[in-house]
Scaffold this motif. Structure first.
Motif, short mmCIF file in Angstrom:
data_model
loop_
_atom_site.label_atom_id
_atom_site.label_comp_id
_atom_site.label_asym_id
_atom_site.label_seq_id
_atom_site.Cartn_x
_atom_site.Cartn_y
_atom_site.Cartn_z
N ALA A 85 0.89 -1.15 -0.01
CA ALA A 85 0.30 -0.03 0.12
C ALA A 85 1.13 1.42 -0.06
CB ALA A 85 -0.66 0.11 0.76
N TYR A 86 0.36 2.15 -0.58
CA TYR A 86 1.80 3.84 -0.63
C TYR A 86 0.82 4.57 -0.55
CZ TYR A 86 3.30 0.50 -4.42
OH TYR A 86 3.35 0.03 -5.07
N GLU A 87 0.29 6.10 0.03
CA GLU A 87 0.14 7.14 -0.09
C GLU A 87 1.59 8.12 -0.31
OE1 GLU A 87 -2.78 7.77 4.05
OE2 GLU A 87 -0.84 8.00 4.16
N VAL A 88 0.76 8.71 -1.19
CA VAL A 88 1.60 9.81 -2.33
C VAL A 88 1.21 10.90 -1.63
CG1 VAL A 88 2.63 10.77 -4.33
CG2 VAL A 88 2.24 8.60 -4.13
N LYS A 89 2.09 11.73 -0.55
CA LYS A 89 1.76 13.18 -0.04
C LYS A 89 2.78 13.98 0.39
CE LYS A 89 2.24 10.58 4.80
NZ LYS A 89 1.47 9.89 5.84
N ASP A 90 2.10 15.07 1.03
CA ASP A 90 2.60 15.95 2.26
C ASP A 90 2.37 15.54 3.48
OD1 ASP A 90 4.53 17.52 -0.14
OD2 ASP A 90 2.95 18.06 -1.07
N PRO A 91 3.53 16.55 4.34
CA PRO A 91 2.52 16.69 5.42
C PRO A 91 1.26 17.11 5.88
CG PRO A 91 5.01 16.90 5.62
CD PRO A 91 4.34 17.73 4.34
N ASP A 92 1.03 18.19 5.12
CA ASP A 92 -0.68 18.44 5.52
C ASP A 92 -1.67 17.46 4.62
OD1 ASP A 92 0.82 19.47 3.58
OD2 ASP A 92 -0.30 21.34 3.93
N GLN A 93 -1.48 16.59 3.33
CA GLN A 93 -2.32 16.37 2.23
C GLN A 93 -1.68 14.95 1.73
OE1 GLN A 93 -3.45 19.84 -0.07
NE2 GLN A 93 -1.33 20.04 -0.46
N ILE A 94 -2.71 14.23 1.53
CA ILE A 94 -2.34 13.19 0.88
C ILE A 94 -3.64 12.97 -1.37
CG2 ILE A 94 -3.46 10.83 -0.18
CD1 ILE A 94 -3.75 11.08 3.32
N TYR A 95 -1.85 13.17 -1.94
CA TYR A 95 -2.75 13.07 -3.15
C TYR A 95 -3.27 11.94 -3.12
CZ TYR A 95 0.18 17.58 -2.84
OH TYR A 95 1.16 19.02 -2.55
N VAL A 96 -2.23 10.80 -3.66
CA VAL A 96 -2.43 9.69 -4.37
C VAL A 96 -2.84 7.88 -3.08
CG1 VAL A 96 -2.06 7.82 -5.32
CG2 VAL A 96 -2.42 9.84 -6.47
N ARG A 97 -3.52 7.73 -2.65
CA ARG A 97 -3.70 6.94 -2.08
C ARG A 97 -4.33 5.31 -2.86
NH1 ARG A 97 -7.08 8.35 2.17
NH2 ARG A 97 -5.13 8.97 4.02
N ALA A 98 -2.32 4.04 -3.21
CA ALA A 98 -2.66 3.53 -3.75
C ALA A 98 -2.37 1.89 -3.59
CB ALA A 98 -1.48 3.31 -4.86
N SER A 99 -2.66 0.81 -3.65
CA SER A 99 -2.05 -1.05 -3.66
C SER A 99 -1.38 -1.58 -4.91
CB SER A 99 -2.74 -1.72 -2.47
OG SER A 99 -4.04 -1.56 -3.72
N THR A 100 -0.16 -2.12 -4.50
CA THR A 100 0.03 -3.65 -5.83
C THR A 100 0.02 -4.55 -5.22
OG1 THR A 100 1.22 -1.35 -6.60
CG2 THR A 100 2.11 -2.99 -7.03
N VAL A 101 -0.26 -5.83 -6.19
CA VAL A 101 -0.11 -6.66 -6.23
C VAL A 101 1.66 -6.98 -6.64
CG1 VAL A 101 -0.54 -9.17 -5.77
CG2 VAL A 101 -1.98 -7.29 -5.40
N VAL A 102 1.86 -7.45 -6.07
CA VAL A 102 3.53 -8.30 -6.43
C VAL A 102 3.84 -9.70 -6.57
CG1 VAL A 102 6.07 -7.80 -6.07
CG2 VAL A 102 4.58 -5.64 -5.48
N VAL A 103 4.44 -10.24 -7.71
CA VAL A 103 4.37 -11.19 -7.89
C VAL A 103 6.12 -12.18 -8.20
CG1 VAL A 103 4.45 -13.37 -8.82
CG2 VAL A 103 1.88 -12.04 -8.71
N PRO A 104 6.63 -12.33 -7.08
CA PRO A 104 8.22 -13.09 -7.41
C PRO A 104 8.37 -13.22 -8.38
CG PRO A 104 7.42 -13.27 -4.86
CD PRO A 104 6.23 -12.57 -5.52
N PHE A 105 9.19 -13.26 -8.93
CA PHE A 105 9.65 -14.00 -10.65
C PHE A 105 10.61 -14.43 -10.76
CE2 PHE A 105 9.11 -13.97 -15.15
CZ PHE A 105 7.83 -14.61 -15.34
N ASP A 106 10.60 -15.45 -10.88
CA ASP A 106 12.09 -16.28 -11.56
C ASP A 106 12.43 -15.94 -12.98
OD1 ASP A 106 14.08 -17.95 -12.49
OD2 ASP A 106 14.32 -19.29 -11.02
N PHE A 107 12.68 -15.23 -13.53
CA PHE A 107 12.94 -14.51 -14.74
C PHE A 107 13.98 -15.70 -15.34
CE2 PHE A 107 12.47 -10.69 -12.70
CZ PHE A 107 11.37 -10.29 -13.88
N GLU A 108 14.30 -16.30 -14.77
CA GLU A 108 15.68 -17.27 -15.64
C GLU A 108 14.43 -18.49 -16.13
OE1 GLU A 108 18.78 -21.24 -14.24
OE2 GLU A 108 19.90 -18.66 -13.51
N ARG A 109 13.46 -18.82 -14.99
CA ARG A 109 12.84 -20.47 -16.14
C ARG A 109 11.31 -19.74 -16.37
NH1 ARG A 109 13.52 -23.10 -10.34
NH2 ARG A 109 15.55 -24.22 -10.94
N GLN A 110 11.65 -18.49 -16.61
CA GLN A 110 9.83 -17.39 -16.59
C GLN A 110 8.55 -18.16 -15.99
OE1 GLN A 110 10.10 -15.29 -19.87
NE2 GLN A 110 11.97 -14.43 -18.28
#
Length: 136
Positions: A85-110
């Motif tokens: 989860a993320y917040e893009v912000k300054d001390p007094d305001q939030i511009y964006v709230r977001a989330s990302t699902v990340v999957v570990p990946f073995d690029f050698e085996r694809q």
């Protein structure tokens, strides 16, 4: 615990309306995520791929010379994926709230791979149960 990334704003990030373009926020999240996961003293050196993004735009961010803060934290860890989860912000305001699902990946085996125990321990350091409070 949350991780802080100080994201520089670039002149090219601005759109015709004089604020940071909404699509640019994806790049900001990517920069913060890479900074978090690819530190030399930490795990995830093998790589990962994004399975999903969700972004909630709260207000416009006008271009300036000072960086904007991106706080990120882990909200869920599964066998072969985790959510940041993320917040893009300054001390007094939030511009964006977001989330990302990340999957570990073995690029050698694809193919996706399971999260190692060392990676799981690292992610747990940044696991934060305040997700519900942030989403409000």
């Amino acid at each position: 615990m949350r991780y802080l990334y100080r994201c520089p704003l670039r002149w090219a990030d601005m759109d015709a309306y004089g604020h940071v373009n909404n699509a640019v926020f994806l790049r900001y999240l990517e920069e913060a995520r890479i900074d978090f996961l690819r530190r030399p003293d930490k795990q995830f050196q093998q790589g990962s791929v994004v399975a999903r993004h969700e972004i909630d735009y709260k207000r416009q961010l006008v271009h300036r010379h000072e960086p904007v803060d991106i706080e990120l934290w882990v909200t869920e860890v599964k066998a072969a994926s985790f959510t940041i989860a993320y917040e893009v912000k300054d001390p007094d305001q939030i511009y964006v709230r977001a989330s990302t699902v990340v999957v570990p990946f073995d690029f050698e085996r694809q193919r996706p791979r399971r999260i190692t125990e060392e990676e799981r321990e690292f992610l747990r350091e940044y696991q934060d149960d305040e997700e519900e409070a942030v989403a409000a």
